[in-house]
Each structure stands twice: as structure tokens, then as C-alpha cells.
Design a protein around this motif. Structure first.
Motif, PDB file in Angstrom:
ATOM      1  N   THR A 128       0.720  -1.154   0.024  1.00 52.86           N
ATOM      2  CA  THR A 128      -0.207   0.073   0.220  1.00 52.86           C
ATOM      3  C   THR A 128       0.981   1.244   0.193  1.00 52.86           C
ATOM      4  N   GLY A 129       0.180   2.460  -0.447  1.00 51.00           N
ATOM      5  CA  GLY A 129       0.892   3.750  -0.293  1.00 51.00           C
ATOM      6  C   GLY A 129       1.284   4.159   1.125  1.00 51.00           C
ATOM      7  N   ALA A 130       0.415   3.691   1.891  1.00 54.68           N
ATOM      8  CA  ALA A 130       0.520   4.171   3.451  1.00 54.68           C
ATOM      9  C   ALA A 130       1.795   3.507   3.820  1.00 54.68           C
ATOM     10  N   ASP A 131       2.172   2.002   3.510  1.00 49.00           N
ATOM     11  CA  ASP A 131       3.358   1.508   4.069  1.00 49.00           C
ATOM     12  C   ASP A 131       4.656   2.176   3.436  1.00 49.00           C
ATOM     13  N   GLY A 155      -3.072  17.902   3.172  1.00 46.94           N
ATOM     14  CA  GLY A 155      -2.178  17.086   2.566  1.00 46.94           C
ATOM     15  C   GLY A 155      -2.982  15.464   2.988  1.00 46.94           C
ATOM     16  N   PHE A 156      -2.873  14.493   2.122  1.00 49.55           N
ATOM     17  CA  PHE A 156      -3.216  13.188   2.428  1.00 49.55           C
ATOM     18  C   PHE A 156      -2.062  12.041   2.222  1.00 49.55           C
ATOM     19  N   HIS A 157      -1.638  11.196   3.315  1.00 48.71           N
ATOM     20  CA  HIS A 157      -0.702  10.338   3.172  1.00 48.71           C
ATOM     21  C   HIS A 157      -0.823   9.072   3.475  1.00 48.71           C
ATOM     22  N   MET A 229       5.445  16.242   1.239  1.00 49.69           N
ATOM     23  CA  MET A 229       4.461  17.065   0.457  1.00 49.69           C
ATOM     24  C   MET A 229       3.987  16.373  -0.643  1.00 49.69           C
ATOM     25  N   GLU A 230       2.636  16.788  -1.021  1.00 48.84           N
ATOM     26  CA  GLU A 230       2.166  16.207  -2.498  1.00 48.84           C
ATOM     27  C   GLU A 230       2.424  17.446  -3.300  1.00 48.84           C
ATOM     28  N   LEU A 231       2.641  17.336  -4.612  1.00 51.82           N
ATOM     29  CA  LEU A 231       2.810  18.286  -5.539  1.00 51.82           C
ATOM     30  C   LEU A 231       1.112  18.923  -6.147  1.00 51.82           C
ATOM     31  N   VAL A 262       8.448  13.963  -1.534  1.00 52.00           N
ATOM     32  CA  VAL A 262       7.552  13.999  -2.591  1.00 52.00           C
ATOM     33  C   VAL A 262       6.511  12.633  -2.326  1.00 52.00           C
ATOM     34  N   ASP A 263       5.186  12.734  -1.903  1.00 51.61           N
ATOM     35  CA  ASP A 263       4.386  11.879  -2.045  1.00 51.61           C
ATOM     36  C   ASP A 263       3.698  11.758  -3.311  1.00 51.61           C
ATOM     37  N   GLU A 264       4.086  11.013  -4.114  1.00 52.59           N
ATOM     38  CA  GLU A 264       3.456  10.956  -5.555  1.00 52.59           C
ATOM     39  C   GLU A 264       2.821   9.597  -5.779  1.00 52.59           C
ATOM     40  N   ILE A 265       2.015   9.307  -4.735  1.00 53.47           N
ATOM     41  CA  ILE A 265       1.368   7.886  -4.835  1.00 53.47           C
ATOM     42  C   ILE A 265       0.175   8.242  -5.663  1.00 53.47           C
ATOM     43  N   GLN A 266      -0.329   9.283  -5.672  1.00 52.25           N
ATOM     44  CA  GLN A 266      -1.524   9.710  -6.760  1.00 52.25           C
ATOM     45  C   GLN A 266      -1.126  10.183  -8.209  1.00 52.25           C
ATOM     46  N   THR A 267      -0.085  11.103  -8.009  1.00 51.08           N
ATOM     47  CA  THR A 267       0.312  11.997  -9.101  1.00 51.08           C
ATOM     48  C   THR A 267       1.429  11.099  -9.945  1.00 51.08           C
ATOM     49  N   SER A 291       3.153   4.709  -5.546  1.00 48.22           N
ATOM     50  CA  SER A 291       2.421   3.263  -5.696  1.00 48.22           C
ATOM     51  C   SER A 291       1.161   3.468  -6.597  1.00 48.22           C
ATOM     52  N   LYS A 292       0.000   3.260  -6.303  1.00 51.50           N
ATOM     53  CA  LYS A 292      -1.168   3.089  -7.040  1.00 51.50           C
ATOM     54  C   LYS A 292      -0.920   2.548  -8.408  1.00 51.50           C
ATOM     55  N   ALA A 293      -0.737   3.704  -9.492  1.00 48.53           N
ATOM     56  CA  ALA A 293      -0.486   2.987 -10.896  1.00 48.53           C
ATOM     57  C   ALA A 293       0.534   2.204 -11.307  1.00 48.53           C
TER      58      ALA A 293
HETATM   59  N1  PLP Z   1      -0.703   9.378  -0.223  1.00 50.37           N
HETATM   60  C1  PLP Z   1      -1.651   9.922  -1.171  1.00 50.37           C
HETATM   61  C2  PLP Z   1      -1.048  10.974  -1.939  1.00 50.37           C
HETATM   62  C3  PLP Z   1      -2.657   9.267  -1.508  1.00 50.37           C
HETATM   63  O1  PLP Z   1      -3.586   9.708  -2.263  1.00 50.37           O
HETATM   64  C4  PLP Z   1      -2.961   8.119  -1.025  1.00 50.37           C
HETATM   65  C5  PLP Z   1      -4.263   7.186  -1.196  1.00 50.37           C
HETATM   66  O2  PLP Z   1      -5.092   7.693  -1.605  1.00 50.37           O
HETATM   67  C6  PLP Z   1      -2.045   7.609  -0.009  1.00 50.37           C
HETATM   68  C7  PLP Z   1      -0.947   8.174   0.382  1.00 50.37           C
HETATM   69  C8  PLP Z   1      -2.397   6.381   0.669  1.00 50.37           C
HETATM   70  O3  PLP Z   1      -2.236   5.000  -0.013  1.00 50.37           O
HETATM   71  P1  PLP Z   1      -3.027   3.929   0.368  1.00 50.37           P
HETATM   72  O4  PLP Z   1      -4.322   4.043   0.334  1.00 50.37           O
HETATM   73  O5  PLP Z   1      -2.749   2.782  -0.946  1.00 50.37           O
HETATM   74  O6  PLP Z   1      -2.313   3.392   1.566  1.00 50.37           O
END
Ligand code: PLP
Length: 452
Positions: A128-131, A155-157, A229-231, A262-267, A291-293
Motif C-alpha cells: 500500500t501507499g501508506a506502507d 495533505g493526505f498520506h 508534501m504532495e505536488l 514528495v508523495d507521488e502516490i496519486q500523481t 504506488s497506485k498506478a
Molecule cells: N498518499 C496519497 C497522496 C494518496 O492519494 C494515498 C491514497 O489515496 C495515500 C498516500 C495512501 O495510499 P494507500 O491508500 O494505498 O495506503
């Protein structure tokens, strides 16, 4: 002979009769913390390309894409074939080297700008992204020997104990005690400036606030282990950072020797029109979280960081599912298709088309207050309408759009933002269809509010 293009089509009430039975059974046995089916009451049968079909046979244009996971939409034949081939070889192999992993790693490294690529180390995390965010923070703490983390409003992480601590959303952590220490600073959310300033005269005071604090011996905040940070903030309401804000944060973190994560999980993975969003901001981060894509529809997460930070010990961040071979195979196939079909070019062209269309709708409808985003990560902030609060208007538009076959998610403070995350290979025709459906949804909402 011309083949007819698929279109969204909803022919039952929502939920449809079959979906209703699924949703009822789910509600009876699953947790009260479940989310999506509460506001999007459908049970899903499957998907094809940019469309999703529910168990009642209703077809939706999918601008949710599994929260940004399905970069090439549903059912992409090459990604399926890659994962299916791998299924016959091996599936989960911890962090052992394998052919699938090697191919993926080489392709992912090639996506990094030169320079960064030569100094990059990759760590595969749990799926997962959170991990991966958790791993990034552990790495930074180990490297700096410090404890606190700086994050930004909105922000969301992630949703785990450590990542929710870094997340702006207050409600999910209201009842959680003893979260990790985090200090929150203003983000460049210019539409609703947290400092009540305007972009023409603000001198990027949001970033300077952090600089002043770190410089101030009486500022009360200890030097943090990391700034994360997210961009483009996603869950926070599709808020692209101002480029000057990002470059100042980079300068500040460099001056103070604070790793910038930089949290590029979504971007990441091409969503904003470049493989990573940071490429558009002219900065080099110390740690990238992705992560994600990137797993081609399968769970996978990584951190990529500067080798000077690689001082943590063997076993510092482990996890059973770090070796998802299906994700490596599908992720490598994704990167091949993205390159071959110039998918990033498509993101830019179709993204601009969609954005222009939304801008035009914002001129027509008073409740569409701000259109923003980058590439195919777009959002529309909704304004109050005839005394109805923005969040209520936004939810009504969302439901009206769903009834017409456009599926998307709400984001931002009190769900005030319509957030569009379509597949990156979306066609212009599909983008035009989405604009049509969204316009109808806004029009009927405006009429309903005027009549109430
Ligand atoms: N960081 C960002 C920017 C996200 O958009 C997300 C999920 O939407 C996460 C972290 C968390 O990822 P995950 O839901 O896979 O743990």
C-alpha cells in the motif's frame, strides 16, 4: 462498417435491484468504516476500457479509476496478458531478485531524470501507499536522527496510525490518541488562501512562514526529520502547488538539511502529464513515494531515495508482500505501453481538452467556482448556491452525475470538490461525453435548487 462507440447508460434507479441485494448483504456483514458504496450505491460486475458495469447492467464512464490505480482503464489486454503469464511462473517472492522484478526495476529507474537516476536507491515496500510513506519517514528519521515531521494543511498520506498523523483530515484522527508528532504548515491553496492573501501580492508567505519558523531560535519547533508534501494535493481537493511555493520549500529544506519527501502516490505514473509531478516543478526531491498506478493494476509501492541516505540496516523495513511478481510484470507492461503509445502526450492533450471544457462550464454555471489540476488529475470546486452550502450542492451534482452514468469521487474540505481521475488513455470522445454528463448534472442541480 463503423463500430459504435461505447457510451454510459443507466437504465435502473440507483442502486438497481441486484446492486441493492449486494449492498444490503455488505452492510449486514462488513464494517461501518466502509466508504464508497455509501455514496456510490452500485455493486460492480466488471469493466472495459474507460467504462464500468454494475450488476444491473448499468454502464458508467469511470472517472474514479480505482482511486487512480487503473492507469489504462479496465481490462487492458496487454496488462492482463503480462500478469497472466507471470501467474504461471511465480506470484509472491518476498524481496528475492527475480526476472520480473529486474525488468520492472530497470524500467522504473529509467523513468527518473538523469542525475537522480544515478544516485537512486529503491526500496520495495508492502503493497500500500501508506506502507511506503511509513518507510519513507522511517528512512528520514534514521538518516537525520530526528523525530518530528512537517506536513501541510490539506495533505493526505494514508490511513494507518503513522500516516493519518501526517494527514490534514481531522475527523478520522479525532478519537485516536498518541499519534506520531507532526507539525502542519500552510499549503499554497490560493483559491482559499490560508493566510487570506492574494497570489499577486502574497510573496509566497505560506512557504516563508515555514522558513521563518525554522530560522527563529524562539520558533518553538525542533528541526524535523522530514518535510512531506504532495505536488498536487489529491484528497485535499485537487490543489496543485504553486511552483514558487515548491521551489521555496525545496530551498528551505536544503538550507536546513531536512530531507524533502514528495508523495507521488496519486500523481506518479503519468497522472499529471509527466511520469512524476515533481518534474514539472524543477526540483529534485530526496525521497519519492510511489504506488497506485505503477503496479499496472496490482498492489505495489516503492520509495526511491538518494543513496546518501541509504544507511538503514538490513530488515529496517520488511513486509511479506514486498515481492508481488504480478505487479512487477503488469507494471513493466504498463511502462512499455505508456512509452510506445505516448500515453503522457495523451494525458496532456486530453487533459487540456477536459480542462478547457470545464472552464467553459464554469463560465456558464455560477456554482462551479474554481477549475484546477494538472494533466488528467482535475477538480472543480463547488460554490454555495441560493443559500445551499457548497458541500450539499457538490453532493447533489455528484448524485445527478452518477444517475447519468458519470462516476467520480468527491474530495476537499467537506466534499466540496468534484475530482476527476479518468484513465490516462482516455479518448477525446470520452472526455466530451464526460463534459456533457457533468453539464447535465450541474444544470439539473441548479434547476432543482432554484425550484426548492
Ligand atoms: N498518499 C496519497 C497522496 C494518496 O492519494 C494515498 C491514497 O489515496 C495515500 C498516500 C495512501 O495510499 P494507500 O491508500 O494505498 O495506503
Amino acid at each position: 462498417m463503423t463500430t459504435q462507440r461505447m457510451r454510459a447508460a443507466v437504465h435502473t434507479e440507483l442502486p438497481g435491484p441486484v446492486s441493492r441485494t449486494f449492498i444490503a448483504e455488505q452492510a449486514a456483514v462488513e464494517s461501518s468504516a466502509r466508504t464508497y458504496p455509501r455514496h456510490t450505491p452500485i455493486a460492480i460486475a466488471g469493466g472495459s476500457g474507460s467504462y464500468l458495469t454494475d450488476v444491473d447492467g448499468n454502464r458508467f464512464l469511470d472517472f474514479l479509476s480505482g482511486a487512480g490505480v487503473l492507469a489504462l482503464g479496465h481490462d487492458h489486454p496487454e496488462l492482463i496478458a503480462a500478469a497472466a503469464r507471470q501467474l504461471g511462473v511465480a506470484t509472491q517472492l518476498l524481496d528475492f531478485p527475480t526476472g520480473a522484478k529486474q525488468e520492472f526495476t530497470r524500467a522504473l529507474r529509467a523513468k527518473l531524470p538523469a542525475g537522480l537516476r544515478d544516485r537512486a536507491r529503491i526500496h520495495f515496500c508492502g503493497p500500500t501507499g501508506a506502507d511506503a510513506v511509513d518507510a519513507a519517514i522511517k528512512l528520514c528519521k534514521t538518516y537525520t536522527g530526528r523525530g518530528e515531521v512537517v506536513a501541510f494543511h490539506g495533505g493526505f498520506h494514508g490511513s494507518t496510525q503513522s500516516t493519518i498523523a501526517l494527514t490534514g483530515l481531522r475527523a478520522p484522527k479525532e478519537h485516536l490518541q498518541n499519534l506520531a508528532p507532526a507539525a502542519f504548515f500552510p499549503y499554497s491553496y490560493c483559491f482559499r488562501c490560508p493566510l487570506d492573501l492574494t497570489p499577486d501580492s502574497c510573496a509566497i508567505n505560506c512557504a516563508r512562514y515555514l522558513a521563518n519558523l525554522l530560522d527563529d531560535p524562539n520558533g518553538g519547533v525542533r528541526k524535523p526529520a522530514a518535510v512531506i508534501m504532495e505536488l498536487v494535493q489529491g484528497e485535499g481537493g485537487v490543489i496543485p502547488a504553486r511552483p514558487e511555493f515548491v521551489s521555496q520549500i525545496r530551498d528551505i529544506t536544503r538550507t536546513h538539511d531536512i530531507p524533502l519527501v514528495v508523495d507521488e502516490i496519486q500523481t506518479g505514473g503519468g497522472r499529471t502529464g509527466t511520469w512524476y509531478a515533481f518534474e514539472q516543478f524543477g526540483i529534485e526531491p530526496d525521497v519519492i513515494v510511489s504506488s497506485k498506478a505503477i503496479g499496472g493494476g496490482h498492489p505495489l509501492s516503492v520509495i526511491i531515495y538518494d543513496e546518501r541516505m541509504d544507511g538503514w540496516a538490513a530488515g529496517a523495513h520488511t513486509g511479506t508482500f514486498r515481492g508481488n511478481q504480478l505487479a512487477f510484470a503488469a507494471g513493466a507492461a504498463l511502462m512499455r505501453v505508456v512509452e510506445r503509445d505516448d500515453v503522457l502526450g495523451n494525458v496532456r492533450v486530453v487533459g487540456e481538452f477536459l480542462r478547457d471544457g470545464l472552464d467553459r462550464l464554469a463560465q456558464r454555471f455560477g456554482c462551479l467556482a474554481d477549475v484546477r489540476g494538472r494533466g488528467l488529475m482535475l477538480g472543480v470546486e463547488i460554490a454555495p448556491l441560493d443559500g445551499m452550502p457548497a458541500s450539499k450542492v457538490s453532493r447533489q451534482i455528484h448524485q445527478a452525475a452518477l444517475r447519468r452514468g458519470l462516476l467520480y469521487e468527491l474530495a476537499g474540505r467537506d466534499d466540496r470538490v468534484a475530482r476527476f481521475l479518468p484513465p490516462l488513455n482516455l479518448s477525446l470522445d470520452e472526455a466530451a461525453e464526460a463534459l456533457e454528463l457533468f453539464a447535465e448534472a450541474v444544470a439539473v442541480t441548479e434547476q432543482a435548487v432554484a425550484a426548492s
